[in-house]
Design a protein around this motif. Sequence first.
Motif, PDB file in Angstrom:
ATOM      1  N   MET A  28       8.930   2.252   0.156  1.00  0.00           N
ATOM      2  CA  MET A  28       8.120   1.094   0.193  1.00  0.00           C
ATOM      3  C   MET A  28       7.059   0.651   0.222  1.00  0.00           C
ATOM      4  O   MET A  28       6.287   1.836   0.584  1.00  0.00           O
ATOM      5  CB  MET A  28       8.562   0.006   1.201  1.00  0.00           C
ATOM      6  N   THR A  29       6.442  -0.727   0.080  1.00  0.00           N
ATOM      7  CA  THR A  29       5.280  -0.302  -0.109  1.00  0.00           C
ATOM      8  C   THR A  29       5.171  -1.420   0.756  1.00  0.00           C
ATOM      9  O   THR A  29       5.706  -3.106   0.549  1.00  0.00           O
ATOM     10  CB  THR A  29       4.169  -0.516  -1.270  1.00  0.00           C
ATOM     11  N   VAL A  30       3.828  -1.708   1.511  1.00  0.00           N
ATOM     12  CA  VAL A  30       3.423  -2.708   2.657  1.00  0.00           C
ATOM     13  C   VAL A  30       1.843  -3.276   2.250  1.00  0.00           C
ATOM     14  O   VAL A  30       0.881  -2.587   1.629  1.00  0.00           O
ATOM     15  CB  VAL A  30       3.490  -2.322   3.812  1.00  0.00           C
ATOM     16  N   LEU A  31       2.125  -4.175   2.538  1.00  0.00           N
ATOM     17  CA  LEU A  31       0.371  -4.850   1.524  1.00  0.00           C
ATOM     18  C   LEU A  31      -0.279  -5.581   2.857  1.00  0.00           C
ATOM     19  O   LEU A  31       0.495  -6.462   3.600  1.00  0.00           O
ATOM     20  CB  LEU A  31       1.066  -6.233   0.381  1.00  0.00           C
ATOM     21  N   VAL A  32      -1.305  -5.531   2.972  1.00  0.00           N
ATOM     22  CA  VAL A  32      -1.741  -6.449   4.154  1.00  0.00           C
ATOM     23  C   VAL A  32      -3.059  -7.187   3.483  1.00  0.00           C
ATOM     24  O   VAL A  32      -3.624  -6.464   3.080  1.00  0.00           O
ATOM     25  CB  VAL A  32      -2.259  -5.809   5.485  1.00  0.00           C
ATOM     26  N   PHE A  33      -3.150  -8.089   3.810  1.00  0.00           N
ATOM     27  CA  PHE A  33      -4.867  -9.233   2.629  1.00  0.00           C
ATOM     28  C   PHE A  33      -4.882  -8.920   3.942  1.00  0.00           C
ATOM     29  O   PHE A  33      -4.567  -9.401   5.062  1.00  0.00           O
ATOM     30  CB  PHE A  33      -3.632 -10.540   2.643  1.00  0.00           C
ATOM     31  N   TRP A  42      -7.784  -6.258   0.498  1.00  0.00           N
ATOM     32  CA  TRP A  42      -5.880  -5.850   1.284  1.00  0.00           C
ATOM     33  C   TRP A  42      -5.931  -4.212   1.371  1.00  0.00           C
ATOM     34  O   TRP A  42      -6.545  -3.531   0.673  1.00  0.00           O
ATOM     35  CB  TRP A  42      -5.191  -6.501   0.035  1.00  0.00           C
ATOM     36  N   VAL A  43      -4.908  -4.402   1.995  1.00  0.00           N
ATOM     37  CA  VAL A  43      -4.853  -2.046   2.601  1.00  0.00           C
ATOM     38  C   VAL A  43      -2.677  -2.409   2.189  1.00  0.00           C
ATOM     39  O   VAL A  43      -2.708  -3.565   2.756  1.00  0.00           O
ATOM     40  CB  VAL A  43      -4.435  -2.657   4.106  1.00  0.00           C
ATOM     41  N   GLN A  44      -3.348  -1.489   1.347  1.00  0.00           N
ATOM     42  CA  GLN A  44      -1.585  -1.268   0.414  1.00  0.00           C
ATOM     43  C   GLN A  44      -1.524   0.396   1.270  1.00  0.00           C
ATOM     44  O   GLN A  44      -1.953   0.981   1.118  1.00  0.00           O
ATOM     45  CB  GLN A  44      -1.768  -0.504  -0.406  1.00  0.00           C
ATOM     46  N   VAL A  45      -0.554  -0.245   2.126  1.00  0.00           N
ATOM     47  CA  VAL A  45       0.574   1.444   2.301  1.00  0.00           C
ATOM     48  C   VAL A  45       2.436   1.617   1.484  1.00  0.00           C
ATOM     49  O   VAL A  45       2.837   0.858   1.963  1.00  0.00           O
ATOM     50  CB  VAL A  45       1.086   1.154   4.046  1.00  0.00           C
ATOM     51  N   ALA A  46       1.982   2.966   1.540  1.00  0.00           N
ATOM     52  CA  ALA A  46       3.120   3.333   0.417  1.00  0.00           C
ATOM     53  C   ALA A  46       3.303   5.093   0.605  1.00  0.00           C
ATOM     54  O   ALA A  46       2.346   5.715   0.983  1.00  0.00           O
ATOM     55  CB  ALA A  46       2.428   2.915  -0.983  1.00  0.00           C
ATOM     56  N   SER A  82     -10.367  -1.721   9.413  1.00  0.00           N
ATOM     57  CA  SER A  82      -9.228  -0.856  10.576  1.00  0.00           C
ATOM     58  C   SER A  82      -8.107  -1.657  11.371  1.00  0.00           C
ATOM     59  O   SER A  82      -7.110  -0.597  11.497  1.00  0.00           O
ATOM     60  CB  SER A  82     -10.411  -0.280  12.425  1.00  0.00           C
ATOM     61  N   ARG A  83      -8.137  -2.984  11.608  1.00  0.00           N
ATOM     62  CA  ARG A  83      -7.256  -3.577  12.451  1.00  0.00           C
ATOM     63  C   ARG A  83      -6.204  -3.840  10.824  1.00  0.00           C
ATOM     64  O   ARG A  83      -4.904  -3.960  11.340  1.00  0.00           O
ATOM     65  CB  ARG A  83      -8.037  -5.329  13.025  1.00  0.00           C
ATOM     66  N   ALA A  84      -6.530  -4.011   9.576  1.00  0.00           N
ATOM     67  CA  ALA A  84      -5.646  -4.584   8.847  1.00  0.00           C
ATOM     68  C   ALA A  84      -4.906  -3.249   8.342  1.00  0.00           C
ATOM     69  O   ALA A  84      -4.023  -3.008   8.070  1.00  0.00           O
ATOM     70  CB  ALA A  84      -5.980  -4.889   7.563  1.00  0.00           C
ATOM     71  N   ILE A  85      -5.830  -1.918   8.458  1.00  0.00           N
ATOM     72  CA  ILE A  85      -5.175  -0.688   8.272  1.00  0.00           C
ATOM     73  C   ILE A  85      -3.752  -0.204   9.126  1.00  0.00           C
ATOM     74  O   ILE A  85      -2.934   0.324   9.101  1.00  0.00           O
ATOM     75  CB  ILE A  85      -6.839   0.103   8.431  1.00  0.00           C
ATOM     76  N   ARG A  86      -4.518  -0.074  10.223  1.00  0.00           N
ATOM     77  CA  ARG A  86      -3.377  -0.556  11.824  1.00  0.00           C
ATOM     78  C   ARG A  86      -2.008  -1.429  11.844  1.00  0.00           C
ATOM     79  O   ARG A  86      -0.870  -1.126  11.509  1.00  0.00           O
ATOM     80  CB  ARG A  86      -3.866  -0.595  13.041  1.00  0.00           C
ATOM     81  N   THR A  87      -2.124  -2.826  11.136  1.00  0.00           N
ATOM     82  CA  THR A  87      -1.069  -3.045  11.168  1.00  0.00           C
ATOM     83  C   THR A  87      -0.311  -3.280   9.586  1.00  0.00           C
ATOM     84  O   THR A  87       1.228  -3.081   9.869  1.00  0.00           O
ATOM     85  CB  THR A  87      -1.735  -4.855  10.162  1.00  0.00           C
ATOM     86  N   GLY A  88      -1.431  -2.682   8.705  1.00  0.00           N
ATOM     87  CA  GLY A  88       0.092  -1.758   7.754  1.00  0.00           C
ATOM     88  C   GLY A  88       0.399  -0.361   8.066  1.00  0.00           C
ATOM     89  O   GLY A  88       2.048  -0.222   7.661  1.00  0.00           O
ATOM     90  N   LEU A  89       0.092   0.321   8.698  1.00  0.00           N
ATOM     91  CA  LEU A  89       0.676   1.607   9.063  1.00  0.00           C
ATOM     92  C   LEU A  89       1.838   1.288   9.823  1.00  0.00           C
ATOM     93  O   LEU A  89       2.587   2.195   9.796  1.00  0.00           O
ATOM     94  CB  LEU A  89       0.015   2.201  10.064  1.00  0.00           C
ATOM     95  N   GLY A  90       1.567   0.052  11.112  1.00  0.00           N
ATOM     96  CA  GLY A  90       2.724  -0.180  12.136  1.00  0.00           C
ATOM     97  C   GLY A  90       3.772  -0.525  11.207  1.00  0.00           C
ATOM     98  O   GLY A  90       5.379   0.002  11.096  1.00  0.00           O
ATOM     99  N   GLU A  91       3.877  -1.843  10.267  1.00  0.00           N
ATOM    100  CA  GLU A  91       4.334  -2.142   8.988  1.00  0.00           C
ATOM    101  C   GLU A  91       5.915  -0.826   8.694  1.00  0.00           C
ATOM    102  O   GLU A  91       6.857  -0.573   8.309  1.00  0.00           O
ATOM    103  CB  GLU A  91       4.799  -3.155   8.091  1.00  0.00           C
ATOM    104  N   PHE A  92       4.844   0.255   7.992  1.00  0.00           N
ATOM    105  CA  PHE A  92       5.575   0.714   7.242  1.00  0.00           C
ATOM    106  C   PHE A  92       6.261   1.986   7.865  1.00  0.00           C
ATOM    107  O   PHE A  92       7.227   2.711   7.316  1.00  0.00           O
ATOM    108  CB  PHE A  92       4.515   1.827   6.584  1.00  0.00           C
TER     109      PHE A  92
END
Length: 292
Positions: free
Chosen positions: A1-6, A115-119, A76-86
């Motif tokens: 899945m893809t995670v998006l964090v604005f 935004w940050v996208q994690v996939a 960096s904070r948004a990246i951490r949030t995205g990686l946690g969700e992923f």
Amino acid sequence: MTVLVFLDPAHDDGKVVDASQPQLMATDLGATRGDGIFESMLAVDGSPRKEQAHLSRLASSAAALDLDVPDADAWSRAIRTGLGEFAAAEPDQRNAVVKLVATRGVEGAGRATAWVQVAPVPASTLAQRKAGLKVLFLERGYDSTVAQRAPWLLMGAKTLSYAVNMAAVRHARANGADDVIFTSSDGKVLEGPTSTVLLAYDRDGQKTLLTPQLESGILAGTSQSALFAAAKEQGWELGYGPLEPHDLLDADAVWLISSIRLLVPVLVLDGQELRTSAALTAELTELVDRFV
Ligand code: PLP
């Protein structure tokens, strides 16, 4: 899945949104003009690799476009949030692609959209890492000194205007190859559409690693830079262009390197088989695998 964090001033750690729903305004200048910048980095076991190098290149790209983007801490904070969700959604995926995007924002709003996208890492990327590449030289259409003369061309910035780069890859595929190395109108080797060119000589007990010079209007690769630092510690000589096509044909090995696909040998260039070296590829891959 893809995670998006604005990235959003009202949410310190970024705001997680549903990636299956529309999230961008149709009047966003990123969509209507490709006016924005991005970064792609690999995350392994929840840790982004070369994060500071990517954030610093994002800041350079922003400066080249005169674009006001969120600061490194907010990213960096948004990246951490995205990686946690992923990690919660995809516990079996050890690797992820973390993409940072910033546009000039909605027309008239005067504020960047970011935004940050994690996939997951695409399967085709993983396949190329193993198989090696058939590559074509294609003209970029500029000479190798244009970047200094014409800064508005944004040659060294990682902008969202990658349609030309993607068209070049499609052209290669339509002609039996996998990827491209761009050349300048004055005959210099530049870069791939999404990668940096590396070549090596292993002669008389001395190993040398070469890459085109940055002043030729190419993107400063974070992977090339980290690999050069690691190789230097292992006693390699380093060199920075200018390189011409015959240098690649004469080399003991040629690779394309980038953050997600990593180090991939070029096997065939313009239909001509190149020398390859499993030993040099293994030695450099070991250094690449140590990137943090
Ligand atoms: N050159 C271009 C044009 C790129 O788009 C990329 C990465 O996508 C690279 C080089 C390699 O950069 P990095 O090693 O930082 O991924």
